[in-house]
Scaffold this active site. Structure first.
Site, PDB file in Angstrom:
ATOM      1  N   SER A  26       0.857  -1.192   0.000  1.00  0.00           N
ATOM      2  CA  SER A  26       0.000   0.000   0.000  1.00  0.00           C
ATOM      3  C   SER A  26       0.892   1.241   0.000  1.00  0.00           C
ATOM      4  CB  SER A  26      -0.937  -0.033   1.212  1.00  0.00           C
ATOM      5  OG  SER A  26      -1.788   1.093   1.235  1.00  0.00           O
TER       6      SER A  26
ATOM      7  N   HIS B  63      -2.697  -1.046  -3.233  1.00  0.00           N
ATOM      8  CA  HIS B  63      -3.843  -0.170  -2.975  1.00  0.00           C
ATOM      9  C   HIS B  63      -3.679   1.096  -3.810  1.00  0.00           C
ATOM     10  CE1 HIS B  63      -4.400  -2.057   1.298  1.00  0.00           C
ATOM     11  NE2 HIS B  63      -4.748  -2.876   0.320  1.00  0.00           N
TER      12      HIS B  63
ATOM     13  N   ASP C  15      -4.164  -5.083   5.860  1.00  0.00           N
ATOM     14  CA  ASP C  15      -4.616  -5.886   4.726  1.00  0.00           C
ATOM     15  C   ASP C  15      -3.492  -6.830   4.312  1.00  0.00           C
ATOM     16  OD1 ASP C  15      -6.219  -6.804   2.630  1.00  0.00           O
ATOM     17  OD2 ASP C  15      -5.417  -5.309   1.232  1.00  0.00           O
TER      18      ASP C  15
END
Length: 379
Positions: free
Chosen positions: A197, A224, A321
């Site tokens: 991310s 992301h 995540d």
């Protein structure tokens, strides 16, 4: 003491709103504003802020050129604001390559209505990269230098403060990096899966440019990123790397030496068998799923298709995540690695799997690519 922030934007409304939002957090203090890129360069040198929020399109000097000058004169953690367009995506990626650490979509409507969600996200991002700035300053004198390479594309411009480390034959002369390169476990692999991310675009580029054209595995990547950005990012990486890189499409057959980037705003799953695996792209409107794409979802599907024949890697990123997806892979016998805290922009996602005992090895970004190649070579 609060982190010092410089807000840079040619819109007086946006400057005021961002200032108000950031000053709501006692950990942040907006010390000044700048109305164009040149003023940002001058004030960065004079005021030495911990973080700069930077617009891209500005008069006199644009945000990309301002980032380049700031990183050359007074390296500072920079958060870019970007428009959600293909052109905005390309400009943002240039800014990240120049040295900016992260970006946020510039959504005037959410800022104008003083959205709690938008404000909270902005404050969180600024605090996180401010912490990285503080951590980096403490380590400046002890951090090993990276090793430069000659990439495939002549268009790559590596920032001198954050050069792309590489080993054209996947051998490096840096002894500290060599010490971190693991011996092969002897396991058989069919897939390399990467999740990341915040800080991911730079980290991914640094790793992928080192992989040779004959890399023996397919690679799936979950970064992301907004829907408008992933095609531009995949195209940029493809122009820089020896392996092939594309935005994943429904029905793509996984091939060795090819990397598939999950499209923004959607979910990427792997279906079929380990010898004939395909990509499945889903539109997921479920409010229960925070991230689109989600590392957990992609890793979980890889566990079902490839079982333990996966090398899963969690790179820099905010949040957790990837933890559950990595746990599913590990339960099937897969190998899970994480990026170490020192080289992360945000040690969130890697920390989550480290603390859960899922990661078997924590590696610096400089040693990651060579370690991957050594591991999958099976000796």
């Amino acid at each position: 003491m609060a982190y010092k922030v410089l807000v840079v934007d040619d819109s007086s409304f946006f400057r005021r709103r961002v200032t108000d939002i950031l000053n709501k957090d006692p950990k942040l203090n907006v010390i000044d504003v700048a109305v164009n890129g040149q003023e940002a360069v001058d004030k960065a040198l004079l005021l030495k802020p911990d973080v700069i929020t930077m617009d891209i399109e500005m008069p006199i000097l644009n945000g990309i050129e301002a980032v380049r000058k700031i990183m050359a004169q007074s390296p500072t953690s920079i958060l870019m604001f970007s428009s959600l367009t293909h052109q905005g995506a390309k400009a943002t990626l240039e800014a990240l390559d120049a040295g900016a650490l992260d970006f946020l979509p510039k959504k005037f409507s959410e800022i104008a209505k003083n959205s709690d969600e938008a404000g909270s996200l902005l404050r969180q991002r600024v605090v996180e990269i401010a912490r990285k700035s503080e951590f980096s300053k403490q380590r400046t004198r002890t951090r090993p230098a990276a090793v430069n390479i000659s990439p495939k594309s002549s268009r790559l411009i590596a920032d001198q403060h954050r050069p792309l480390a590489s080993t054209s034959s996947l051998v490096t002369k840096d002894k500290k990096v060599m010490a971190a390169i693991t011996r092969s476990s002897g396991k058989e692999y069919k897939l390399l899966a990467i999740g990341t991310s915040t800080g991911g675009p730079v980290a991914l580029q640094k790793i992928l440019v080192q992989l040779e054209e004959n890399f023996p595995l397919p690679i799936i990547i979950v970064q992301h990123m907004p829907a408008a950005f992933t095609a531009a990012f995949a195209s940029r990486l493809n122009s820089l790397c020896k392996i092939s890189i594309k935005e994943a499409a429904d029905g793509d057959v996984l091939k060795p030496g090819c990397a598939y980037l999950a499209p923004g705003g959607r979910q990427m799953l792997i279906s079929g068998s380990e010898n004939s695996a395909k990509i499945k792209i889903l539109d997921d409107d479920s409010p229960k799923i925070t991230f689109k794409p989600s590392v957990d979802i992609s890793f979980g599907s890889a566990a079902k298709t490839f079982a333990g024949k996966v090398l899963g890697v969690i790179l820099t990123g905010m949040g957790s995540d990837g933890k559950e997806g990595a746990r599913m892979l590990k339960a099937k016998g897969a190998t899970i690695w994480s990026q170490d805290e020192q080289s992360c922009v945000v040690y969130g996602m890697p920390q989550a799997i480290d603390k859960a005992g899922i990661s078997e090895l924590s590696l610096s970004l400089d040693s990651m690519a060579a370690s991957m190649v050594k591991e999958i070579s099976r000796g």
